[in-house]
Design a protein around this motif. Structure first.
Motif, PDB file in Angstrom:
ATOM      1  N   ARG A  96       2.046   6.838  -0.873  1.00 41.49           N
ATOM      2  CA  ARG A  96       0.888   5.975  -1.136  1.00 41.49           C
ATOM      3  C   ARG A  96       1.013   5.405  -2.536  1.00 41.49           C
ATOM      4  O   ARG A  96       1.163   6.145  -3.515  1.00 41.49           O
ATOM      5  CB  ARG A  96      -0.408   6.775  -1.024  1.00 41.49           C
ATOM      6  CG  ARG A  96      -0.842   7.092   0.385  1.00 41.49           C
ATOM      7  CD  ARG A  96      -2.061   8.001   0.392  1.00 41.49           C
ATOM      8  NE  ARG A  96      -3.195   7.382  -0.271  1.00 41.49           N
ATOM      9  CZ  ARG A  96      -4.383   7.197   0.317  1.00 41.49           C
ATOM     10  NH1 ARG A  96      -4.566   7.565   1.574  1.00 41.49           N
ATOM     11  NH2 ARG A  96      -5.371   6.654  -0.331  1.00 41.49           N
ATOM     12  N   LYS A  97       0.956   4.090  -2.638  1.00 37.82           N
ATOM     13  CA  LYS A  97       1.124   3.464  -3.960  1.00 37.82           C
ATOM     14  C   LYS A  97       0.008   3.870  -4.912  1.00 37.82           C
ATOM     15  O   LYS A  97       0.248   4.071  -6.112  1.00 37.82           O
ATOM     16  CB  LYS A  97       1.155   1.941  -3.795  1.00 37.82           C
ATOM     17  CG  LYS A  97       1.338   1.147  -5.094  1.00 37.82           C
ATOM     18  CD  LYS A  97       2.705   1.348  -5.680  1.00 37.82           C
ATOM     19  CE  LYS A  97       3.105   0.226  -6.650  1.00 37.82           C
ATOM     20  NZ  LYS A  97       2.128  -0.117  -7.660  1.00 37.82           N
ATOM     21  N   ASP A  98      -1.212   4.029  -4.408  1.00 37.34           N
ATOM     22  CA  ASP A  98      -2.294   4.403  -5.323  1.00 37.34           C
ATOM     23  C   ASP A  98      -2.131   5.841  -5.820  1.00 37.34           C
ATOM     24  O   ASP A  98      -2.570   6.172  -6.924  1.00 37.34           O
ATOM     25  CB  ASP A  98      -3.677   4.176  -4.698  1.00 37.34           C
ATOM     26  CG  ASP A  98      -3.903   4.972  -3.422  1.00 37.34           C
ATOM     27  OD1 ASP A  98      -3.004   5.695  -2.974  1.00 37.34           O
ATOM     28  OD2 ASP A  98      -5.011   4.861  -2.855  1.00 37.34           O
ATOM     29  N   PHE A  99      -1.470   6.705  -5.046  1.00 36.65           N
ATOM     30  CA  PHE A  99      -1.161   8.055  -5.517  1.00 36.65           C
ATOM     31  C   PHE A  99      -0.152   7.997  -6.662  1.00 36.65           C
ATOM     32  O   PHE A  99      -0.316   8.681  -7.685  1.00 36.65           O
ATOM     33  CB  PHE A  99      -0.608   8.898  -4.359  1.00 36.65           C
ATOM     34  CG  PHE A  99       0.205  10.095  -4.784  1.00 36.65           C
ATOM     35  CD1 PHE A  99      -0.405  11.178  -5.385  1.00 36.65           C
ATOM     36  CD2 PHE A  99       1.583  10.123  -4.577  1.00 36.65           C
ATOM     37  CE1 PHE A  99       0.347  12.274  -5.782  1.00 36.65           C
ATOM     38  CE2 PHE A  99       2.335  11.212  -4.972  1.00 36.65           C
ATOM     39  CZ  PHE A  99       1.717  12.295  -5.577  1.00 36.65           C
ATOM     40  N   ASP A 145      -0.645  11.641   1.121  1.00 33.87           N
ATOM     41  CA  ASP A 145      -0.064  11.020  -0.067  1.00 33.87           C
ATOM     42  C   ASP A 145       1.416  10.734   0.132  1.00 33.87           C
ATOM     43  O   ASP A 145       1.948   9.762  -0.407  1.00 33.87           O
ATOM     44  CB  ASP A 145      -0.249  11.925  -1.291  1.00 33.87           C
ATOM     45  CG  ASP A 145      -1.662  11.893  -1.829  1.00 33.87           C
ATOM     46  OD1 ASP A 145      -2.348  10.877  -1.617  1.00 33.87           O
ATOM     47  OD2 ASP A 145      -2.091  12.880  -2.460  1.00 33.87           O
ATOM     48  N   THR A 156       6.068  14.891  -7.804  1.00 35.73           N
ATOM     49  CA  THR A 156       5.298  14.324  -6.691  1.00 35.73           C
ATOM     50  C   THR A 156       4.719  15.421  -5.802  1.00 35.73           C
ATOM     51  O   THR A 156       3.561  15.346  -5.382  1.00 35.73           O
ATOM     52  CB  THR A 156       6.155  13.363  -5.851  1.00 35.73           C
ATOM     53  OG1 THR A 156       7.367  14.018  -5.440  1.00 35.73           O
ATOM     54  CG2 THR A 156       6.490  12.105  -6.628  1.00 35.73           C
ATOM     55  N   GLU A 167       0.832  -1.206   0.000  1.00 32.50           N
ATOM     56  CA  GLU A 167       0.000   0.000   0.000  1.00 32.50           C
ATOM     57  C   GLU A 167       0.867   1.256   0.000  1.00 32.50           C
ATOM     58  O   GLU A 167       0.418   2.317  -0.416  1.00 32.50           O
ATOM     59  CB  GLU A 167      -0.916   0.019   1.233  1.00 32.50           C
ATOM     60  CG  GLU A 167      -2.048  -0.999   1.198  1.00 32.50           C
ATOM     61  CD  GLU A 167      -1.630  -2.358   1.719  1.00 32.50           C
ATOM     62  OE1 GLU A 167      -2.522  -3.226   1.823  1.00 32.50           O
ATOM     63  OE2 GLU A 167      -0.434  -2.587   2.031  1.00 32.50           O
ATOM     64  N   ASP A 225       0.414   5.415  -8.673  1.00 32.07           N
ATOM     65  CA  ASP A 225      -0.197   4.757  -9.835  1.00 32.07           C
ATOM     66  C   ASP A 225      -1.238   5.643 -10.509  1.00 32.07           C
ATOM     67  O   ASP A 225      -1.311   5.705 -11.743  1.00 32.07           O
ATOM     68  CB  ASP A 225      -0.836   3.437  -9.407  1.00 32.07           C
ATOM     69  CG  ASP A 225       0.199   2.392  -9.031  1.00 32.07           C
ATOM     70  OD1 ASP A 225       1.368   2.538  -9.433  1.00 32.07           O
ATOM     71  OD2 ASP A 225      -0.158   1.428  -8.321  1.00 32.07           O
ATOM     72  N   LYS A 226      -2.055   6.326  -9.704  1.00 31.82           N
ATOM     73  CA  LYS A 226      -3.110   7.177 -10.263  1.00 31.82           C
ATOM     74  C   LYS A 226      -2.533   8.260 -11.161  1.00 31.82           C
ATOM     75  O   LYS A 226      -3.119   8.603 -12.210  1.00 31.82           O
ATOM     76  CB  LYS A 226      -3.913   7.805  -9.123  1.00 31.82           C
ATOM     77  CG  LYS A 226      -5.009   8.769  -9.571  1.00 31.82           C
ATOM     78  CD  LYS A 226      -5.729   9.371  -8.379  1.00 31.82           C
ATOM     79  CE  LYS A 226      -4.822  10.281  -7.587  1.00 31.82           C
ATOM     80  NZ  LYS A 226      -5.525  10.970  -6.470  1.00 31.82           N
ATOM     81  N   ASN A 227      -1.376   8.796 -10.779  1.00 32.64           N
ATOM     82  CA  ASN A 227      -0.748   9.878 -11.543  1.00 32.64           C
ATOM     83  C   ASN A 227       0.331   9.387 -12.503  1.00 32.64           C
ATOM     84  O   ASN A 227       1.006  10.206 -13.139  1.00 32.64           O
ATOM     85  CB  ASN A 227      -0.157  10.900 -10.580  1.00 32.64           C
ATOM     86  CG  ASN A 227      -1.217  11.677  -9.818  1.00 32.64           C
ATOM     87  OD1 ASN A 227      -1.881  12.535 -10.378  1.00 32.64           O
ATOM     88  ND2 ASN A 227      -1.395  11.345  -8.541  1.00 32.64           N
ATOM     89  N   ASP A 228       0.458   8.047 -12.606  1.00 34.66           N
ATOM     90  CA  ASP A 228       1.426   7.437 -13.521  1.00 34.66           C
ATOM     91  C   ASP A 228       2.809   8.055 -13.342  1.00 34.66           C
ATOM     92  O   ASP A 228       3.479   8.426 -14.319  1.00 34.66           O
ATOM     93  CB  ASP A 228       0.956   7.591 -14.972  1.00 34.66           C
ATOM     94  CG  ASP A 228       1.725   6.672 -15.919  1.00 34.66           C
ATOM     95  OD1 ASP A 228       2.226   5.626 -15.458  1.00 34.66           O
ATOM     96  OD2 ASP A 228       1.837   7.010 -17.116  1.00 34.66           O
TER      97      ASP A 228
END
Length: 355
Positions: free
Chosen positions: A171-174, A113, A197, A86, A176-179
């Protein structure tokens, strides 16, 4: 977010047989247990691969990947792509963590984040850490920036925050979401990563805990060996910020100002290391400064003296390098002498038709 989230610790490894055992051991002794450690051998020519494989055979939480030498950016990107956690955490293979680094960062999570601990520049002698200094950090100690007005980047331009990728819990989803990925083929990739970032993150938190020891006695470090590639990379970072973000409605203002911050860094570098740089690259620098120039206009996002300084340096960057060398100085504008120097540059520019 679960109470004890999985943290993916990414460690790029290149010719670090002298340091990697201490680095991995600092992960193994963490008082936080829900982690995976991704060790990536980037085409090492020494015994690095054999050493990290020996750790993999004894610890199920350690995974080893190997590749031809592709550089730090591509290696970190491979770590991101293979991370299951995560959270992401980047650890350089010649550095070490405090025993409570991961637990301190995770326990302070508040829907952030990015969470950052204190990094201490250190030398290592017979297993003893000799602390030298802390990398630039918010004066408040523990502080959270909502970051909806790019507060972290503005703070960096005003007083300086060290733009490194390591010792931050992402945060990994942050990511990934922003590539978000590191730009390959350059050095000083952390400068661009930090900008992107901190540009896109919400709720950025800094905690007043020493979590990371940065090795300063590694003579093979890129910071010890400089030349054309360093300046070329800085130029590419400036170009990327301008080309990718200065035309974006939301980011135009901050990208234009931050590009001047990058100029400040690499002009200082180029002047200091001029004897190690080719004339061809200096010509490339002059052309890039002109191509990437963006007027800063009347909307100030910095304090009065720093706004004057940044606008002045932005105009000075349109001159030839010899002139820049003559007039350049580093901010902050915190003394009468520096204020006088700023007006001296302005007077020169006005006299030469660059008001």
């Amino acid at each position: 977010m679960i109470k004890s989230p999985l943290v993916s610790i990414v460690v790029p490894c290149y010719n670090v047989e002298k340091y990697i055992e201490a680095c991995i051991n600092s992960v193994l002794v963490q008082d936080y247990e829900n982690w995976e450690c991704i060790l990536i051998n980037d085409g090492s020519k020494d015994n690095t691969l054999e050493i990290i494989k020996s750790f993999e055979s004894k610890e199920i939480r350690i995974s080893v990947f190997t590749q031809e030498n592709l550089g730090l950016s591509a290696t970190r990107n491979k770590g991101i792509d293979n991370a299951n956690g995560e959270f992401l955490f980047f650890l350089d293979s010649d550095d070490i963590l405090s025993n409570d680094a991961i637990s301190n960062l995770v326990s302070c999570f508040e829907n952030n984040d990015i969470i950052t601990g204190i990094t201490t520049a250190s030398a290592f002698s017979n297993g003893t850490i000799v602390k030298e200094s802390q990398l630039l950090y918010p004066k408040e100690g523990t502080v959270t920036f909502p970051n909806n007005h790019f507060e972290v980047l503005i703070r960096t331009m005003e007083t300086g925050l060290t733009p490194v990728a390591q010792n931050r819990l992402y945060r990994k989803d942050f990511i990934d979401k922003n590539d978000l990925r590191f730009k390959s083929g350059i050095v000083h990739e952390d400068e661009l990563w930090f900008f992107e970032t901190m540009l896109l993150a919400e709720n950025v938190k800094f905690i007043n805990s020493e979590t990371y020891f940065y090795r300063i006695d590694n003579q093979d470090s890129i910071t010890k060996n400089v030349g054309d590639r360093n300046l070329e990379s800085y130029i590419q970072i400036m170009e990327e910020i301008i080309e990718k973000y200065s035309q974006h409605d939301r980011f135009t203002l901050i990208a234009s100002w931050y590009a001047v911050y990058i100029k400040k860094i690499f002009l200082d570098f180029a002047i200091r290391e001029r004897s190690k740089l080719s004339d061809e690259l200096i010509s490339r620098l002059e052309a890039a400064l002109k191509n990437c120039h963006r007027p800063l206009g009347n909307e100030n996002i910095l304090s009065k003296n720093n706004a004057i300084y940044y606008k002045t340096i932005n105009k000075l960057s349109l001159q030839n390098f010899r002139t820049i060398e003559q007039y350049f100085f580093r901010n902050p504008v915190n003394s009468l002498r520096k204020i006088v120097n700023t007006f001296r540059i302005s007077f020169f520019l006005q006299s030469n038709g660059n008001s």
